[in-house]
Design a protein around this motif. Structure first.
Motif, mmCIF file in Angstrom:
data_model
loop_
_atom_site.group_PDB
_atom_site.id
_atom_site.type_symbol
_atom_site.label_atom_id
_atom_site.label_comp_id
_atom_site.label_asym_id
_atom_site.label_seq_id
_atom_site.Cartn_x
_atom_site.Cartn_y
_atom_site.Cartn_z
ATOM 1 N N UNK A 99 -63.456 3.722 42.937
ATOM 2 C CA UNK A 99 -63.572 2.879 44.130
ATOM 3 C C UNK A 99 -63.575 1.387 43.799
ATOM 4 N N UNK A 100 -63.265 1.042 42.552
ATOM 5 C CA UNK A 100 -63.306 -0.362 42.133
ATOM 6 C C UNK A 100 -62.244 -1.194 42.846
ATOM 7 N N UNK A 101 -62.645 -2.381 43.290
ATOM 8 C CA UNK A 101 -61.678 -3.395 43.711
ATOM 9 C C UNK A 101 -61.427 -4.349 42.551
ATOM 10 N N UNK A 102 -62.448 -5.148 42.181
ATOM 11 C CA UNK A 102 -62.267 -6.123 41.103
ATOM 12 C C UNK A 102 -63.519 -6.228 40.253
ATOM 13 N N UNK A 103 -63.375 -5.985 38.955
ATOM 14 C CA UNK A 103 -64.386 -6.309 37.944
ATOM 15 C C UNK A 103 -63.668 -7.156 36.906
ATOM 16 N N UNK A 104 -63.968 -8.438 36.859
ATOM 17 C CA UNK A 104 -63.229 -9.362 35.985
ATOM 18 C C UNK A 104 -64.167 -10.254 35.196
ATOM 19 N N UNK A 105 -63.662 -10.714 34.066
ATOM 20 C CA UNK A 105 -64.272 -11.822 33.331
ATOM 21 C C UNK A 105 -63.399 -13.034 33.565
ATOM 22 N N UNK A 106 -64.040 -14.155 33.963
ATOM 23 C CA UNK A 106 -63.277 -15.371 34.289
ATOM 24 C C UNK A 106 -63.879 -16.557 33.528
ATOM 25 N N UNK A 107 -63.079 -17.562 33.348
ATOM 26 C CA UNK A 107 -63.487 -18.801 32.695
ATOM 27 C C UNK A 107 -63.313 -19.958 33.668
ATOM 28 N N UNK A 108 -64.324 -20.842 33.699
ATOM 29 C CA UNK A 108 -64.239 -22.071 34.495
ATOM 30 C C UNK A 108 -64.501 -23.270 33.586
ATOM 31 N N UNK A 120 -59.585 -8.065 33.039
ATOM 32 C CA UNK A 120 -59.695 -7.338 34.293
ATOM 33 C C UNK A 120 -59.853 -5.858 33.974
ATOM 34 N N UNK A 121 -60.944 -5.271 34.410
ATOM 35 C CA UNK A 121 -61.209 -3.867 34.122
ATOM 36 C C UNK A 121 -60.300 -2.977 34.972
ATOM 37 N N UNK A 122 -59.643 -2.023 34.312
ATOM 38 C CA UNK A 122 -58.728 -1.129 35.021
ATOM 39 C C UNK A 122 -58.944 0.334 34.656
ATOM 40 N N UNK A 123 -59.922 0.627 33.802
ATOM 41 C CA UNK A 123 -60.134 1.998 33.347
ATOM 42 C C UNK A 123 -60.658 2.902 34.444
ATOM 43 N N UNK A 124 -60.391 4.187 34.314
ATOM 44 C CA UNK A 124 -60.799 5.163 35.320
ATOM 45 C C UNK A 124 -61.939 6.043 34.841
ATOM 46 N N UNK A 125 -62.540 5.710 33.694
ATOM 47 C CA UNK A 125 -63.601 6.527 33.120
ATOM 48 C C UNK A 125 -64.950 5.889 33.405
ATOM 49 N N UNK A 126 -65.897 6.677 33.930
ATOM 50 C CA UNK A 126 -67.253 6.199 34.136
ATOM 51 C C UNK A 126 -68.049 6.278 32.845
ATOM 52 N N UNK A 127 -69.151 5.513 32.786
ATOM 53 C CA UNK A 127 -70.044 5.567 31.639
ATOM 54 C C UNK A 127 -70.055 4.267 30.857
ATOM 55 N N UNK A 128 -70.800 4.263 29.761
ATOM 56 C CA UNK A 128 -70.938 3.084 28.908
ATOM 57 C C UNK A 128 -69.674 2.857 28.098
#
Length: 468
Positions: A99-108, A120-128
């Motif tokens: 159900x992910x929309x966006x989980x990202x690391x960004x720089x400012x 940008x996280x795109x994996x489909x596996x749950x867990x650590x």
């Protein structure tokens, strides 16, 4: 099993990456203060939720169960001017990744007015899982801020732990650091685990690890009987058990593997037969049966325990894989791994059991039968027994398991003993029985038990027959 509120094990950055001479660290946050944002950090919340929150003084946590989310969790400003390369290392926990929309690391570089996405996280596996991002494009600059950016409208949960920015590229740990030191011939290989006692022989290697760091984890459970009596062997006293330690309350992702050293010199057999049992497994990259020539790169032969065994099926079930399917040159020594990862105690909503591994006609005790037809004769055949041993054949209208002095029987109670013949010179028993006049469609559960010279018993595979 996955928990919505995951009590995952925190990983210190030093544990994951290790102290290395010359390392320069410019950011190190473990999110253990109990306050989110942590001291020195800030948040830009453009959504309708509470934003990033504390999770058991261990994670920065975000979900989107309460409305639209659009949030940056901003680090303090840090200086990369003295570096020629820079990297982010972190531990993340994904839940409801579908159900992910966006989980990202960004720089400012302007205090949060604008951002550039570096991961940008795109994996489909749950867990650590590990989270690694190359920040070298910003090496040499000052005024750098890092953001964990979350947006979404439903269900996805993201947890961040041990965020470290330094000048060291990520060095992946070995998938399975413990490898056998001895190699057994492929032809005729058999391992039923019942003769091992509390000793792990050199052709076997046990890995009980944290799923992310791949360091030894005292809560990981890879048991052949060397840790404790096995809970549910298919026969005899022992089996391979993989999961979180039974009874553990420290719910977090662990990874387990039994690695077998094999020698394929002159081998004529390639099919591996074994029994397996699962307890409500979920897919994970560590799950399955794998081959490796060097202990570094692993090629899968089976990758989903629940799919292989059948969704909802928790019975001991025969499975097979073919070593040739890996496309590797197995004419010398190689490694065969049975592995699994999850976050719940073995046999308590998670875990995989393996028993009776055989290659090339090894003495694998097996029960087979012809079609079961109402009012007709049918043949029951037991093969792989010791010649002259007593073999008890039994059936029940009830599914098991139940515990016997010889391990877990897969049929249920009450049961009926059909006969107690002795195996012939070929180690075989053939018994012809009459199928009583019972209702068509009724399920009958069958199993046999061989009594050994050592006063123990070995169960065959269970069989299920539906009356025709």
């Amino acid at each position: 099993m996955r928990l919505r509120l995951c009590a995952g094990a925190a990983l210190a950055a030093a544990l994951v990456y290790g102290p290395i001479s010359g390392q320069t660290t410019v950011l190190d946050e473990d999110f253990n203060s109990g306050v989110i944002p942590p001291p020195g950090w800030s948040e830009i919340n453009r959504g309708m939720t509470a934003g990033w929150e504390d999770d058991i003084a261990q994670f920065a946590f975000h979900d989107d169960f309460t409305g639209a989310s659009d949030v940056d969790l901003l680090s303090p400003v840090f200086d990369l001017s003295g570096l020629t390369q820079a990297y982010l290392h972190a531990v993340q926990v994904q839940t409801f990744s579908q159900f992910r929309d966006t989980n990202e690391v960004r720089i400012s570089l302007d205090g949060g007015l604008s951002f550039v996405t570096v991961y940008s996280e795109s994996g489909s596996i749950d867990g650590s899982q590990s989270l690694e991002a190359d920040l070298s494009a910003y090496a040499g600059l000052t005024g750098v801020q890092l953001s964990f950016y979350y947006s979404g409208t439903f269900a996805n949960e993201w947890r961040i732990d041990t965020a470290v920015v330094d000048d060291l590229p990520f060095q992946p740990p070995k998938r399975w650091p413990n490898l056998p030191t001895d190699f057994r011939p492929v032809d005729g290989f058999f391992e039923g685990f019942d003769t091992l006692g509390q000793t792990v022989p050199p052709h076997l290697a046990v890995n009980a690890l944290d799923a992310v760091s791949r360091e030894a984890d005292p809560e990981a459970w890879c048991n052949l009987g060397q840790n404790a009596p096995c809970l549910e062997p298919s026969s005899g006293q022992n089996a391979l058990e993989m999961g979180l330690k039974p009874g553990s309350a420290a719910l977090h992702d662990v990874a387990n593997a039994l690695v077998i050293g094999l020698d394929g010199s002159g081998a004529t057999y390639s099919r591996v037969d074994f029994l397996a049992r699962q307890h409500q497994e979920e897919p994970h990259p560590d799950d399955g049966v794998f081959l490796s020539l060097d202990g570094e790169s692993w090629v899968p032969l089976l990758t989903d325990w629940e799919l292989a065994l059948g969704v909802g099926n928790e019975d001991w079930t025969p499975l097979s894989v073919d070593l040739n399917d890996a496309g590797l040159d197995l004419s010398s020594t190689f490694y065969l791994a049975f592995s699994q990862s999850d976050d719940f105690p073995y046999a308590e909503l998670d875990g995989v059991g393996i028993d009776e591994i055989s290659i090339g006609g090894a003495p694998s005790l097996r029960l087979d039968f012809d079609q079961v037809t109402n009012g007709q004769l049918t043949n029951l055949t037991v093969s792989g027994a010791t010649p002259g041993s007593v073999v008890t054949l039994a059936w029940s209208f009830e599914a098991g398991p139940f515990l016997t002095p010889y391990g877990w029987a897969s049929i249920g109670q009450p049961y009926t003993v059909i006969s107690n013949p002795r195996a012939d010179a070929a180690g075989q028993v053939v018994k012809t029985i009459f199928v009583p006049n019972v209702a068509v469609g009724l399920t009958i559960y069958l199993q046999a038990l061989e009594f050994t010279a050592f006063g123990t018993g070995i169960f065959t595979n269970p069989m299920t027959a539906v009356v025709q």
